[in-house]
Enzyme design. Structure first.
Site, PDB file in Angstrom:
ATOM      1  CG  ASP A  13      -2.038   1.017   1.102  1.00 11.86           C
ATOM      2  OD1 ASP A  13      -2.541   1.213  -0.015  1.00 11.86           O
ATOM      3  OD2 ASP A  13      -2.389   1.639   2.116  1.00 11.86           O
ATOM      4  CG  HIS A 204      -5.602   1.012   6.002  1.00 11.10           C
ATOM      5  ND1 HIS A 204      -4.736   0.040   5.563  1.00 11.10           N
ATOM      6  CD2 HIS A 204      -5.396   2.077   5.182  1.00 11.10           C
ATOM      7  CE1 HIS A 204      -4.046   0.482   4.527  1.00 11.10           C
ATOM      8  NE2 HIS A 204      -4.434   1.730   4.272  1.00 11.10           N
ATOM      9  CB  CYS A 237      -5.444   6.226  -2.465  1.00 13.32           C
ATOM     10  SG  CYS A 237      -6.635   5.328  -3.465  1.00 13.32           S
TER      11      CYS A 237
END
Length: 284
Positions: A13, A204, A237
């Site tokens: 991630d 998260h 992201c």
């Protein structure tokens, strides 16, 4: 002193959004340091189409190159059955599937409605169950969506329940934009905890607005004892413009220690990995 587990997600991630294509050897070296630091679970990579996430095109090479240590589960993200099959072939101990709590983010991130995305994930869940591979679920945008604004806690609870019913042993609740305040996290958790116990949940939290640690404190108060983090604060992201990295592992571990929670991590090795991570993203 209570135990809190940090699930290290930096290699996947964290690195997925880096613009510079990082050589597999650097990713392998990072995972190998992390493997010595005391983590029980490390998310190594994702088996996604390279056109979506070019940074993860070397997933099989990275999985083949890492030095596995006993007692650690090496996890990967898989968006579909093809990705799952590649992950299984690469020897993943655990796979993760992901869905969005808002329709707008689901369409931007997955090019599908929430219902369609769950249909797509069902074969992955079935295959993991048949193969005896642990399945984790991610829910993104649990409080705020870049396209729709506030996300209703009930929507998050519904989706978490669906992922549980598909066989996910743990649901990681992603505050993708990193903008939420603790009261929003608390309201979201209140709804989700009507469906799942705290030991089946993980937090998260991205740290865009510098509130990730406060949000973790709110989650600790609700009974959560697993939190995702990335060494060096890696991350972001690709489908949430402006979202900064995950909460930094080293920052979270120090914060938890001050509050009397043990993580079992070797902080010298964590700092070494964090320095490697910062170099990888060109911050040093």
């Amino acid at each position: 002193m209570s135990q809190v587990e940090i699930f290290e997600v930096g290699p996947r991630d964290g690195l997925q959004n880096e613009k510079r294509l990082i050589p597999a050897a650097e990713k392998i070296a990072l995972v190998d340091v992390l493997s010595q630091a005391g983590f029980r679970r490390i998310e190594v990579t994702s088996f996604v189409p390279p056109k979506w996430v070019p940074q993860m095109a070397d997933a099989a090479e990275v999985m083949a190159g890492i030095t596995r240590r006993p007692g650690i589960r090496y996890a990967v993200l898989t968006p579909n059955l093809r990705g799952y099959q590649a992950a299984r072939a690469a020897g993943a101990d655990e796979v993760a599937i992901f869905a969005s709590a808002s329709e707008g983010f689901s369409r931007a991130n997955l090019n599908a409605s929430i219902a369609e995305s769950l249909e797509r994930l069902a074969p992955v869940a079935q295959a993991a169950r048949a193969d005896g591979i642990a399945l984790r679920g991610y829910v993104s945008v649990v409080t705020d969506c870049p396209f729709e604004g506030k996300v209703a806690p009930a929507s998050v609870a519904r989706l978490a329940a669906r992922l549980r019913d598909m066989g996910c042993y743990e649901i990681s609740l992603g505050e993708t934009l990193g903008q939420a305040r603790p009261e929003a996290i608390d309201a979201m958790l209140a709804a989700v905890l009507d469906e799942l116990p705290p030991e089946s949940l993980a937090g998260h939290y991205h740290d865009t607005a510098g509130r990730a640690l406060e949000n973790i404190d709110a989650s600790l108060a609700r009974g959560l004892r697993v939190f995702d983090a990335a060494v060096g604060g890696l991350g972001g992201c690709p489908y949430a413009p402006g979202a900064a990295g995950n909460v930094a592992t080293e920052k979270l571990a120090a914060h938890l220690a001050l509050r009397g929670h043990a993580t079992g991590l070797d902080m010298a090795l964590i700092e070494q990995a964090a320095a490697m991570a910062r170099t990888m993203k060109g911050a040093e």
